[in-house]
Design an enzyme around this catalytic site. Sequence first.
Site, PDB file in Angstrom:
ATOM      1  N   LYS A  32     -25.653 -14.135  -4.993  1.00  0.00           N
ATOM      2  CA  LYS A  32     -26.648 -13.514  -5.636  1.00  0.00           C
ATOM      3  C   LYS A  32     -26.396 -12.342  -4.453  1.00  0.00           C
ATOM      4  O   LYS A  32     -26.903 -12.068  -3.217  1.00  0.00           O
ATOM      5  CB  LYS A  32     -28.143 -13.148  -4.979  1.00  0.00           C
ATOM      6  N   LYS A  36     -34.045 -17.905  -3.968  1.00  0.00           N
ATOM      7  CA  LYS A  36     -34.101 -16.920  -2.039  1.00  0.00           C
ATOM      8  C   LYS A  36     -34.306 -17.675  -1.471  1.00  0.00           C
ATOM      9  O   LYS A  36     -34.899 -18.281  -1.242  1.00  0.00           O
ATOM     10  CB  LYS A  36     -35.265 -15.877  -2.829  1.00  0.00           C
ATOM     11  N   GLU A  85     -24.129  -4.633  -8.956  1.00  0.00           N
ATOM     12  CA  GLU A  85     -24.179  -4.668  -7.800  1.00  0.00           C
ATOM     13  C   GLU A  85     -23.292  -3.788  -7.027  1.00  0.00           C
ATOM     14  O   GLU A  85     -22.196  -4.299  -6.834  1.00  0.00           O
ATOM     15  CB  GLU A  85     -24.568  -5.868  -6.584  1.00  0.00           C
ATOM     16  N   ARG A 131     -30.329   2.035  -9.836  1.00  0.00           N
ATOM     17  CA  ARG A 131     -31.375   1.124 -10.589  1.00  0.00           C
ATOM     18  C   ARG A 131     -33.237   2.257 -11.117  1.00  0.00           C
ATOM     19  O   ARG A 131     -33.149   1.914 -11.745  1.00  0.00           O
ATOM     20  CB  ARG A 131     -31.907  -0.567 -10.263  1.00  0.00           C
ATOM     21  N   TYR A 138       1.873   1.681  -3.493  1.00  0.00           N
ATOM     22  CA  TYR A 138       0.873   1.976  -4.452  1.00  0.00           C
ATOM     23  C   TYR A 138       0.657   3.814  -3.985  1.00  0.00           C
ATOM     24  O   TYR A 138       0.629   5.027  -4.982  1.00  0.00           O
ATOM     25  CB  TYR A 138      -0.750   1.069  -3.530  1.00  0.00           C
ATOM     26  N   ASP A 139       0.389   4.549  -2.925  1.00  0.00           N
ATOM     27  CA  ASP A 139       0.657   6.225  -2.427  1.00  0.00           C
ATOM     28  C   ASP A 139       1.261   6.703  -3.083  1.00  0.00           C
ATOM     29  O   ASP A 139       1.101   7.700  -3.167  1.00  0.00           O
ATOM     30  CB  ASP A 139       0.084   5.350  -1.100  1.00  0.00           C
ATOM     31  N   GLU A 169     -24.698 -17.868 -10.577  1.00  0.00           N
ATOM     32  CA  GLU A 169     -24.053 -16.565  -9.525  1.00  0.00           C
ATOM     33  C   GLU A 169     -24.573 -16.815  -8.550  1.00  0.00           C
ATOM     34  O   GLU A 169     -26.007 -16.506  -8.108  1.00  0.00           O
ATOM     35  CB  GLU A 169     -24.140 -15.407 -10.345  1.00  0.00           C
ATOM     36  N   LYS A 201     -29.705 -18.390 -14.360  1.00  0.00           N
ATOM     37  CA  LYS A 201     -29.152 -17.898 -15.917  1.00  0.00           C
ATOM     38  C   LYS A 201     -28.785 -18.523 -16.417  1.00  0.00           C
ATOM     39  O   LYS A 201     -28.292 -19.274 -16.801  1.00  0.00           O
ATOM     40  CB  LYS A 201     -28.270 -16.663 -16.137  1.00  0.00           C
ATOM     41  N   ASP A 220       0.714  -1.254   0.181  1.00  0.00           N
ATOM     42  CA  ASP A 220       0.285   0.057  -0.100  1.00  0.00           C
ATOM     43  C   ASP A 220       1.200   0.901  -0.148  1.00  0.00           C
ATOM     44  O   ASP A 220       0.682   2.651  -0.545  1.00  0.00           O
ATOM     45  CB  ASP A 220      -0.526  -0.186   0.959  1.00  0.00           C
TER      46      ASP A 220
HETATM   47  C1  LIG Z   1     -29.213  -8.755 -15.431  1.00  0.00           C
HETATM   48  C2  LIG Z   1     -30.457  -9.638 -14.754  1.00  0.00           C
HETATM   49  C3  LIG Z   1     -31.863  -9.241 -14.943  1.00  0.00           C
HETATM   50  C4  LIG Z   1     -30.879 -11.279 -15.292  1.00  0.00           C
HETATM   51  C5  LIG Z   1     -29.097  -9.848 -13.542  1.00  0.00           C
HETATM   52  N1  LIG Z   1     -30.546  -8.518 -12.431  1.00  0.00           N
HETATM   53  C6  LIG Z   1     -30.486  -9.510 -11.075  1.00  0.00           C
HETATM   54  N2  LIG Z   1     -31.391  -7.746 -10.807  1.00  0.00           N
HETATM   55  C7  LIG Z   1     -31.964  -7.549 -10.969  1.00  0.00           C
HETATM   56  C8  LIG Z   1     -33.342  -7.555 -10.131  1.00  0.00           C
HETATM   57  N3  LIG Z   1     -32.801  -6.627  -8.679  1.00  0.00           N
HETATM   58  C9  LIG Z   1     -33.676  -6.034  -8.709  1.00  0.00           C
HETATM   59  N4  LIG Z   1     -33.424  -4.650  -7.282  1.00  0.00           N
HETATM   60  C10 LIG Z   1     -33.895  -3.638  -6.618  1.00  0.00           C
HETATM   61  C11 LIG Z   1     -35.955  -3.844  -7.113  1.00  0.00           C
HETATM   62  C12 LIG Z   1     -36.084  -5.353  -7.525  1.00  0.00           C
HETATM   63  N5  LIG Z   1     -35.317  -5.409  -8.940  1.00  0.00           N
HETATM   64  C13 LIG Z   1     -31.572  -6.235  -8.967  1.00  0.00           C
HETATM   65  C14 LIG Z   1     -30.525  -7.006  -9.695  1.00  0.00           C
HETATM   66  C15 LIG Z   1     -28.907  -9.413 -10.574  1.00  0.00           C
HETATM   67  C16 LIG Z   1     -28.282  -9.624  -9.320  1.00  0.00           C
HETATM   68  C17 LIG Z   1     -27.501  -9.581  -9.126  1.00  0.00           C
HETATM   69  C18 LIG Z   1     -26.959  -9.606  -7.434  1.00  0.00           C
HETATM   70  N6  LIG Z   1     -27.506  -9.500  -6.735  1.00  0.00           N
HETATM   71  O1  LIG Z   1     -25.510 -10.425  -7.469  1.00  0.00           O
HETATM   72  C19 LIG Z   1     -27.090 -10.940 -10.194  1.00  0.00           C
HETATM   73  N7  LIG Z   1     -25.437 -11.444  -9.831  1.00  0.00           N
HETATM   74  N8  LIG Z   1     -27.038 -10.711 -11.056  1.00  0.00           N
HETATM   75  C20 LIG Z   1     -28.441 -10.377 -11.611  1.00  0.00           C
HETATM   76  N9  LIG Z   1     -29.086 -10.448 -13.128  1.00  0.00           N
END
Ligand SMILES: CC(C)(C)c1nc(N2CCN(c3ncccn3)CC2)c2cc(C(N)=O)c(N)nc2n1
Length: 331
Positions: free
Chosen positions: A119, A314, A174, A140, A40-41, A117, A290, A37
């Site tokens: 979430k 979820k 995100e 968003r 880098y700094d 992936e 996906k 670090d």
């Molecule tokens: C591009 C797509 C639509 C397939 C998509 N949409 C996502 N989301 C949509 C809904 N989102 C949302 N947020 C607030 C209110 C309603 N929907 C929050 C992001 C994804 C979120 C994550 C994650 N969180 O790690 C992820 N690895 N892949 C995503 N991929």
Amino acid sequence: MNDMDRLTAEARILELREQIEHHNRLYHTEDRPEITDQEYDQLVRELQNLEDLFPDMVTPDSPTQRVGSAPLSAFEKVVHRTPMLSLGNAFGEEDLRDFDRRVRQIVGNQQVRYVCELKIDGLAISLHYENGVFVKGATRGDGQVGEDITQNLRTIRSIPLRLTRPLTLEVRGEAFMPRTAFEKLNKEREERGEALFANPRNSAAGSLRQLDPKIAASRQLDTFIYAIGDLQGVDVESHSAGLDLLAELGFKVNQERRTYDDIDGVISFINSWVEKRAQLPYDIDGIVIKVDSYGQQEELGFTAKSPRWAVAYKFPAEEAITVLKGIEVSV
Ligand SMILES: CC(C)(C)c1nc(N2CCN(c3ncccn3)CC2)c2cc(C(N)=O)c(N)nc2n1
């Protein structure tokens, strides 16, 4: 230092920028720093000194320009070029098998590959680059219209100010606050007698909604980028290849993703993370599944608000058992 002539200074400035961005990528997006670090700094200090001597050489993508000075009076609205969609939800194994059946119904008896992936439980953001330079970033919002939080996003070290290739594209990801940063922030707020944030997601959202970028800069925010939108001139066939390209360009891409050719593999991946997620340095609230092939995504298309080629599994909320009047209920 003052007798350094402009040409030498300019050459040194460009060299320092390359080096600093290279080490920034190694540290923040690949988690494998090559220098300390302090070293880098030192590089950033030398660049800052040269830019102070030659202010006309400062450019917006210079690493010294991450933290703006003037707080904004309000956030501008941004209309997303392509809407930021929602995700359909799955809450159990049957929902996942239904999703798989619907996909196979539409793509026929082709081979289907799923990408799983983590979430990330943060705030969805959209980043726009022109000729490889970061020009705008937004929340968003409602999916169509978000808020311009470019100044705050520039302070996040894992967001590249310049890509490794001069591409014009929009990416989605995100923004999140690692758990250790969240706990440290709440400890400081408690000592100052301020209200605490309920969870890392709220503290990330609260940090990115600050009008003063110095506050966002102090909050150790991070990102994972997970989707490419609007990409001209580069040919990618699948979501996996898209994620590899994002990493190549300098974005931070989550490395825990896995692909499976059947829904049973997806279910085993999900089950493996139910327990493991507590060991992650950030919060996740599920797994996003996906369809990998962009061609099949095209065939599957979208419902009114979400893709037919993706679903969010979820995790059940932390089992909170409360005893009401002698009856046990789980909420
Ligand atoms: C591009 C797509 C639509 C397939 C998509 N949409 C996502 N989301 C949509 C809904 N989102 C949302 N947020 C607030 C209110 C309603 N929907 C929050 C992001 C994804 C979120 C994550 C994650 N969180 O790690 C992820 N690895 N892949 C995503 N991929």
